[in-house]
Design a protein around this motif. Structure first.
Motif, PDB file in Angstrom:
ATOM      1  N   THR A 170      -3.289  -6.143   1.804  1.00  0.00           N
ATOM      2  CA  THR A 170      -2.962  -5.690   0.591  1.00  0.00           C
ATOM      3  C   THR A 170      -1.696  -6.532   0.414  1.00  0.00           C
ATOM      4  O   THR A 170      -1.057  -6.881  -1.029  1.00  0.00           O
ATOM      5  CB  THR A 170      -2.764  -4.144   0.564  1.00  0.00           C
ATOM      6  OG1 THR A 170      -3.856  -3.509   0.633  1.00  0.00           O
ATOM      7  CG2 THR A 170      -2.076  -3.680  -0.778  1.00  0.00           C
ATOM      8  N   VAL A 171      -0.556  -6.329   1.269  1.00  0.00           N
ATOM      9  CA  VAL A 171       0.772  -7.007   1.063  1.00  0.00           C
ATOM     10  C   VAL A 171       0.601  -8.571   0.825  1.00  0.00           C
ATOM     11  O   VAL A 171       1.240  -9.248  -0.102  1.00  0.00           O
ATOM     12  CB  VAL A 171       1.775  -6.543   2.092  1.00  0.00           C
ATOM     13  CG1 VAL A 171       3.075  -7.585   1.994  1.00  0.00           C
ATOM     14  CG2 VAL A 171       1.969  -5.206   2.090  1.00  0.00           C
ATOM     15  N   ILE A 172      -0.209  -9.314   1.753  1.00  0.00           N
ATOM     16  CA  ILE A 172      -0.449 -10.710   1.734  1.00  0.00           C
ATOM     17  C   ILE A 172      -1.131 -11.245   0.357  1.00  0.00           C
ATOM     18  O   ILE A 172      -0.766 -12.280  -0.040  1.00  0.00           O
ATOM     19  CB  ILE A 172      -1.021 -10.932   2.970  1.00  0.00           C
ATOM     20  CG1 ILE A 172      -0.197 -10.862   4.295  1.00  0.00           C
ATOM     21  CG2 ILE A 172      -1.560 -12.660   2.773  1.00  0.00           C
ATOM     22  CD1 ILE A 172      -1.147 -11.256   5.456  1.00  0.00           C
TER      23      ILE A 172
ATOM     24  N   VAL B 272      -7.999  -9.757 -14.114  1.00  0.00           N
ATOM     25  CA  VAL B 272      -9.156  -9.571 -14.176  1.00  0.00           C
ATOM     26  C   VAL B 272      -9.682  -8.770 -12.832  1.00  0.00           C
ATOM     27  O   VAL B 272     -10.223  -7.650 -12.568  1.00  0.00           O
ATOM     28  CB  VAL B 272     -10.266 -10.620 -14.040  1.00  0.00           C
ATOM     29  CG1 VAL B 272     -11.693 -10.313 -13.959  1.00  0.00           C
ATOM     30  CG2 VAL B 272     -10.159 -11.188 -15.551  1.00  0.00           C
ATOM     31  N   ILE B 273      -8.962  -9.152 -11.780  1.00  0.00           N
ATOM     32  CA  ILE B 273      -9.115  -8.672 -10.329  1.00  0.00           C
ATOM     33  C   ILE B 273      -8.479  -7.232 -10.062  1.00  0.00           C
ATOM     34  O   ILE B 273      -9.233  -6.273  -9.688  1.00  0.00           O
ATOM     35  CB  ILE B 273      -8.540  -9.567  -9.183  1.00  0.00           C
ATOM     36  CG1 ILE B 273      -9.272 -10.826  -9.401  1.00  0.00           C
ATOM     37  CG2 ILE B 273      -8.466  -8.857  -7.951  1.00  0.00           C
ATOM     38  CD1 ILE B 273      -8.655 -11.993  -8.358  1.00  0.00           C
ATOM     39  N   ALA B 274      -7.358  -7.309 -10.687  1.00  0.00           N
ATOM     40  CA  ALA B 274      -6.461  -5.910 -10.879  1.00  0.00           C
ATOM     41  C   ALA B 274      -7.312  -4.870 -11.631  1.00  0.00           C
ATOM     42  O   ALA B 274      -7.255  -3.732 -11.052  1.00  0.00           O
ATOM     43  CB  ALA B 274      -5.055  -6.109 -11.392  1.00  0.00           C
ATOM     44  N   THR B 275      -7.743  -5.169 -12.827  1.00  0.00           N
ATOM     45  CA  THR B 275      -8.496  -4.006 -13.444  1.00  0.00           C
ATOM     46  C   THR B 275      -9.808  -3.962 -13.063  1.00  0.00           C
ATOM     47  O   THR B 275     -10.088  -2.450 -12.844  1.00  0.00           O
ATOM     48  CB  THR B 275      -8.877  -4.673 -15.025  1.00  0.00           C
ATOM     49  OG1 THR B 275      -7.680  -5.096 -15.612  1.00  0.00           O
ATOM     50  CG2 THR B 275      -9.454  -3.586 -15.865  1.00  0.00           C
TER      51      THR B 275
ATOM     52  N   PRO C 263     -14.988  -2.370   5.503  1.00  0.00           N
ATOM     53  CA  PRO C 263     -13.910  -1.075   5.366  1.00  0.00           C
ATOM     54  C   PRO C 263     -12.506  -1.580   5.052  1.00  0.00           C
ATOM     55  O   PRO C 263     -12.262  -0.846   3.967  1.00  0.00           O
ATOM     56  CB  PRO C 263     -13.883  -0.534   6.621  1.00  0.00           C
ATOM     57  CG  PRO C 263     -15.150  -0.733   7.389  1.00  0.00           C
ATOM     58  CD  PRO C 263     -15.569  -2.228   6.756  1.00  0.00           C
ATOM     59  N   VAL C 264     -12.111  -2.685   5.618  1.00  0.00           N
ATOM     60  CA  VAL C 264     -10.712  -3.310   5.077  1.00  0.00           C
ATOM     61  C   VAL C 264     -10.993  -3.613   3.577  1.00  0.00           C
ATOM     62  O   VAL C 264      -9.933  -3.069   2.746  1.00  0.00           O
ATOM     63  CB  VAL C 264     -10.264  -4.407   5.895  1.00  0.00           C
ATOM     64  CG1 VAL C 264      -9.161  -5.199   5.429  1.00  0.00           C
ATOM     65  CG2 VAL C 264     -10.201  -3.885   7.368  1.00  0.00           C
TER      66      VAL C 264
ATOM     67  N   ALA D 103      -8.567  -1.866   0.750  1.00  0.00           N
ATOM     68  CA  ALA D 103      -7.437  -2.595   0.255  1.00  0.00           C
ATOM     69  C   ALA D 103      -7.691  -2.869  -1.238  1.00  0.00           C
ATOM     70  O   ALA D 103      -6.744  -3.247  -1.881  1.00  0.00           O
ATOM     71  CB  ALA D 103      -7.411  -4.100   1.054  1.00  0.00           C
ATOM     72  N   LEU D 104      -8.873  -3.186  -1.695  1.00  0.00           N
ATOM     73  CA  LEU D 104      -9.051  -3.747  -3.162  1.00  0.00           C
ATOM     74  C   LEU D 104      -7.986  -2.835  -4.240  1.00  0.00           C
ATOM     75  O   LEU D 104      -7.590  -3.508  -4.990  1.00  0.00           O
ATOM     76  CB  LEU D 104     -10.377  -3.810  -3.275  1.00  0.00           C
ATOM     77  CG  LEU D 104     -10.758  -4.297  -4.674  1.00  0.00           C
ATOM     78  CD1 LEU D 104     -10.332  -5.696  -5.161  1.00  0.00           C
ATOM     79  CD2 LEU D 104     -12.267  -4.064  -5.048  1.00  0.00           C
TER      80      LEU D 104
END
Length: 293
Positions: free
Chosen positions: A95-97, A120-123, A162-163, A167-168
């Protein structure tokens, strides 16, 4: 913590039914159920149970599971926490990276295609519920393509889905948060001053803008870290990960008061600890923040 324990205790006991109610144990004679309830102290008045539980918690004893024979809540946390912590730690790093650089790029390239792609990715990350994401990834990558296992943590491949599902959503939120904070910071006078002095744009962004824009992200990282390390219910349940999240879901469904309370206390303590660390990091990132005497 006292308020958390008190509220959770009385809410759990106000729910209809119980771990040894007759409706859920139809084949067990009433005398046996009564003996079991006496053994666990469930026939005592609720205030008496509450005082006894507080006394045990003070001594570090979180009780014994009602559904697992001779299985203490302390041991359950010790068994489940490592799996949740491994998944959660990797998800935090991912998530941080990804989230912070994506937000910085979106702010620097505002209105251009990198900004649009990041949004787009964030939405998408914010809009898709975690249970839908888990089912979709399992269907395509486990069922159709057979690239990853669908349960357990037997190999490195078991961690990928799972990660990703964990994380998404957080990547999406941090990207939006970082972008908005960076845009606000880059409009400040000291940024214009550095640019007018001929300071390279990369130095302006990394040394001045980023450091002063990351505080809102650090604020979000506190509760996010606690949530990911202590387990996420939907992801662990979907991928059959033997972590705290799965235990939590099962305990609530089984009316296992001791496990539910113990895990609630553990999660609450982690959140308090992470928020304390965030407060300390504040003072490191921004020297203007001081504890008032």
């Amino acid at each position: 913590m006292f308020a958390l324990i008190t509220i959770t205790f009385f809410l759990m006991h106000s729910i209809p039914g119980g771990p040894f109610s007759k409706g859920e144990n139809r084949k067990v004679p009433d005398a046996v159920l009564e003996q079991i309830r006496d053994q666990y102290g469930l026939n005592d008045p609720v205030p008496v149970q509450y005082v006894k539980y507080l006394g045990n918690v003070v001594h570090g004893n979180l009780g014994v599971s009602f559904t697992k024979l001779n299985y203490s809540v302390n041991k359950l946390i010790a068994d489940g926490a490592p799996a949740s912590a491994r998944i959660g730690t990797i998800a935090i790093l991912v998530t941080v990276i990804i989230g912070i650089p994506l937000g910085v790029v979106a702010a620097v390239k505002r209105g251009k295609w990198p900004d649009m792609l990041a949004m787009v990715i964030a939405t998408a990350g914010v809009s898709i519920p975690s249970f839908v994401l888990c089912v979709l990834t399992m269907y395509f990558f486990c069922g159709k393509l057979k690239l990853f296992p669908s349960y357990g943590l037997s190999s490195w491949k078991s961690y990928v889905l799972p990660v990703f599902c964990l994380a998404l959503g957080h990547i999406a939120y941090i990207t939006r948060l970082m972008r908005s904070s960076m845009l606000e910071t880059m409009r400040q006078d000291y940024i214009r001053t550095e640019r007018s002095k001929g300071t390279p744009e990369s130095v302006v962004i990394m040394k001045y803008a980023l450091k002063n824009s990351i505080l809102p992200v650090v604020t979000y990282l506190g509760p996010m870290t606690a949530a990911l390390i202590t387990g996420t219910f939907v992801v662990e349940k979907t991928f059959s990960i033997p972590g705290l999240g799965q235990y939590f879901v099962n305990a609530i469904g089984d009316r296992d008061y001791a496990v539910t309370l113990g895990l609630t206390i553990f999660v609450g303590a982690m959140i308090i600890l992470c928020n304390l660390i965030v407060d300390i990091v504040y003072a490191v990132l921004d020297p203007r923040i001081r504890i008032m005497k």
